[in-house]
Write an enzyme that holds these catalytic residues in place. Structure first.
Site, PDB file in Angstrom:
ATOM      1  N   ASP A  79       9.470   2.785   1.862  1.00 43.51           N
ATOM      2  CA  ASP A  79       8.291   4.110   2.255  1.00 43.51           C
ATOM      3  C   ASP A  79       7.997   3.890   3.572  1.00 43.51           C
ATOM      4  O   ASP A  79       7.610   3.112   3.472  1.00 43.51           O
ATOM      5  CB  ASP A  79       6.917   2.738   0.975  1.00 43.51           C
ATOM      6  CG  ASP A  79       5.944   3.839   1.762  1.00 43.51           C
ATOM      7  OD1 ASP A  79       5.457   4.638   2.901  1.00 43.51           O
ATOM      8  OD2 ASP A  79       5.059   3.793   0.403  1.00 43.51           O
ATOM      9  N   PHE A 129       1.021  -1.095   0.190  1.00 42.66           N
ATOM     10  CA  PHE A 129      -0.123   0.186   0.245  1.00 42.66           C
ATOM     11  C   PHE A 129       0.588   1.069  -0.148  1.00 42.66           C
ATOM     12  O   PHE A 129       1.466   1.802   1.229  1.00 42.66           O
ATOM     13  CB  PHE A 129      -1.122  -0.197   1.281  1.00 42.66           C
ATOM     14  CG  PHE A 129      -2.080   1.233   0.863  1.00 42.66           C
ATOM     15  CD1 PHE A 129      -3.205   0.980   0.210  1.00 42.66           C
ATOM     16  CD2 PHE A 129      -1.913   2.966   1.653  1.00 42.66           C
ATOM     17  CE1 PHE A 129      -4.058   2.180   0.307  1.00 42.66           C
ATOM     18  CE2 PHE A 129      -2.210   2.971   1.256  1.00 42.66           C
ATOM     19  CZ  PHE A 129      -3.325   3.371   0.544  1.00 42.66           C
ATOM     20  N   LYS A 163       3.154  10.881   6.718  1.00 45.12           N
ATOM     21  CA  LYS A 163       2.407  11.314   7.543  1.00 45.12           C
ATOM     22  C   LYS A 163       3.224  12.097   9.351  1.00 45.12           C
ATOM     23  O   LYS A 163       2.879  12.811   9.558  1.00 45.12           O
ATOM     24  CB  LYS A 163       2.368   9.805   7.917  1.00 45.12           C
ATOM     25  CG  LYS A 163       1.730   8.757   6.931  1.00 45.12           C
ATOM     26  CD  LYS A 163       0.521   7.560   7.419  1.00 45.12           C
ATOM     27  CE  LYS A 163       0.175   6.628   6.760  1.00 45.12           C
ATOM     28  NZ  LYS A 163      -0.652   7.052   6.220  1.00 45.12           N
TER      29      LYS A 163
HETATM   30  C1  LIG Z   1       3.645   3.021   3.798  1.00 44.07           C
HETATM   31  C2  LIG Z   1       2.195   3.875   2.780  1.00 44.07           C
HETATM   32  N1  LIG Z   1       2.525   4.800   2.141  1.00 44.07           N
HETATM   33  C3  LIG Z   1       1.974   5.799   1.513  1.00 44.07           C
HETATM   34  C4  LIG Z   1       0.284   6.840   2.263  1.00 44.07           C
HETATM   35  C5  LIG Z   1      -0.341   7.207   1.825  1.00 44.07           C
HETATM   36  O1  LIG Z   1       0.068   8.390   2.078  1.00 44.07           O
HETATM   37  P1  LIG Z   1      -1.420   9.372   1.922  1.00 44.07           P
HETATM   38  O2  LIG Z   1      -2.762   8.876   2.293  1.00 44.07           O
HETATM   39  O3  LIG Z   1      -0.622  10.514   2.770  1.00 44.07           O
HETATM   40  O4  LIG Z   1      -0.944   9.979   0.425  1.00 44.07           O
HETATM   41  C6  LIG Z   1      -0.151   5.197   3.501  1.00 44.07           C
HETATM   42  C7  LIG Z   1      -0.357   5.500   3.922  1.00 44.07           C
HETATM   43  O5  LIG Z   1      -1.871   5.193   4.551  1.00 44.07           O
HETATM   44  C8  LIG Z   1       1.200   4.737   3.804  1.00 44.07           C
HETATM   45  O6  LIG Z   1       1.186   4.041   4.371  1.00 44.07           O
END
Ligand SMILES: Cc1ncc(COP(=O)(O)O)c(C=O)c1O
Length: 447
Positions: free
Chosen positions: A274, A189, A303
């Protein structure tokens, strides 16, 4: 077998919400309200007021139904606690999917935001401003890298990393144009934009959003040899989560991250981690990659970088990687704005002390020990690291949604992810007593 008995909500000075143990050392407000949720001990939910019902109905009527929120309407928050429009208090065991690592309205971060609000909030990158240079330098130093490129949302930072990897592939690695391949992992994700959902393996994220962006190959998560087997002359990068959060807090086998690092170095491709959800203290270290002493080529952050105040994300790497961009090739009007940079600097400042990481380590051990006392017939598996847990409840006790609703009625806000997995990721300012209380509430909500 030890079982956890249902007890009344701890309250009073030093109890949940009292802030004891989370005072000035973590920058948490110490004047938080002292009582627990207004719902009766034992879990009888208070009826929602007409005001709450009207606010939920208004939301249903006037927005897309792309979320299925729990029926709670938050009006205020402080530290690890939120209060709804009817005055009920809840322990926040989700922390904005880890955007609130430092707690709601952390006073150090609020002070930084207020100070900046009184000076300048937005310039766009058409001009320099006095927070940008310090922010990127301090963030890069936190990551042991030379440069940082700020964006806003997590997905935007992931997109930026994908573009960086492709440019790097063409300019530095010499891949023929339009041939670049990026390896991603099943169950990933990384956000919701079109290119990102193009390599999602979750049908819900993809269905009816095609046609998709090409240039991605997917391999099983946790298997470094699958990555090696997927590498071709056109491969420019591997993108992975060091712990897969949305997939259910899946921790890869020991040695996986180090093995991926070794493959990427040997085969001349970028390792992009990530750490949007796993990073910035959540797992007990600044980054989840630190558990294996692994340094990726590219950190993707978001975040908690915005301190729970505003969206701040970034791609962090050395100059030979981020240096591929020339003026006009990438950007964002709000990316790296003065307010974001001021808050981001304060976040980096909090992490530089190591206090939050240490808290997540100690309290994480406490949380996992408490979860291990839950009856085995209720809990099939608990995964996670630091203050992050995915708790697989036996589906005979209810769906994840049902259990989340029962938890809400007992004064704990948590959210399910796939099936009957409840994720627990409280703000790092939570206390051991509050964690024990939340686990007792989980027991009562399941059983
Ligand atoms: C590992 C990871 N990458 C990217 C994202 C996407 O972030 P955003 O919701 O701020 O676009 C999330 C969101 O939950 C995430 O958990």
């Amino acid at each position: 077998m030890t079982t956890i008995s249902e007890t009344e909500i701890p309250g009073g000075p030093g109890g949940p919400g009292g802030g004891a143990g989370t005072g000035s050392d973590t920058g948490t407000n110490t004047d938080a309200p002292l009582s627990g949720p207004a719902s009766a001990p034992g879990g009888a939910p208070q009826a929602r007021s007409a005001k709450a019902e009207a606010l939920i109905a208004q939301t249903d009527e006037h927005t897309a139904h792309n979320y299925h929120p729990l029926p709670v309407v938050v009006a205020e928050a402080d530290g690890a606690w939120v209060t709804d429009v009817d005055g009920n208090r809840y322990l926040d065991m989700l922390a904005g999917y880890s955007a609130l690592n430092f707690g709601h309205r952390n006073p150090v971060l609020l002070a930084a935001a207020r100070e900046q609000l009184s000076r300048v909030t937005l310039t766009s990158r058409a001009f320099h401003h006095d927070q940008f240079g310090p922010f990127v330098a301090e963030l890069a130093a936190l990551c042991g890298k030379q440069a940082a490129l700020p964006m806003n949302s997590g997905a935007e930072a992931v997109e930026t990393a994908l573009k960086t990897a492709r440019k790097w592939g063409y300019q530095v690695k010499g891949v023929p144009e339009d041939r670049a391949q990026i390896i991603t992992c099943e169950g990933n994700f990384h956000g919701r934009t079109l290119s990102i959902v193009s390599f999602s393996t979750d049908p819900e994220a993809r269905n009816e959003f095609g046609p998709f962006t090409p240039g991605f190959v997917s391999v099983p998560y946790g298997d470094a040899s699958a990555i090696e087997a997927a590498i071709t002359d056109d491969t420019v990068a591997v993108l992975l989560e060091p712990i897969q959060g949305e997939a259910g807090v899946l921790v890869p086998p020991d040695g996986y991250l180090a093995a991926v690092r070794e493959v990427c170095t040997r085969r001349g491709i970028l390792m992009m981690a990530d750490e949007i959800q796993s990073g910035l203290g959540r797992t007990g270290y600044t980054f989840a990659c630190d558990h294996e002493s692994v340094v990726p080529d590219v950190y993707i952050l978001g975040k908690a970088l915005g301190g729970g105040i505003l969206p701040v994300s970034a791609v962090v790497a050395d100059r030979d990687v981020l240096g591929v961009f020339k003026p006009g090739e990438h950007g964002s009007t709000f990316g790296g704005n003065p307010l974001a940079c001021a808050v981001g600097r304060a976040v980096v400042g909090l992490l530089t002390t190591g206090e939050y990481q240490a808290r997540a380590r100690t309290l994480g051990t406490h949380l996992h020990a408490a979860l291990a006392t839950l009856p085995k017939e209720m809990v099939r598996e608990v995964r996670g690291r630091g203050l992050w847990a995915g708790v697989d409840i036996d589906p005979v006790f209810g769906t994840g949604r049902e259990i989340s609703e029962r938890l809400m009625a007992r004064g704990v806000l948590a959210k399910d992810t796939h099936g009957s997995t409840i994720r627990m990721a409280p703000p790092l300012v939570v206390t051991a007593e509050e964690l024990d209380w939340a686990v007792r509430r989980l027991h009562s909500a399941v059983g």
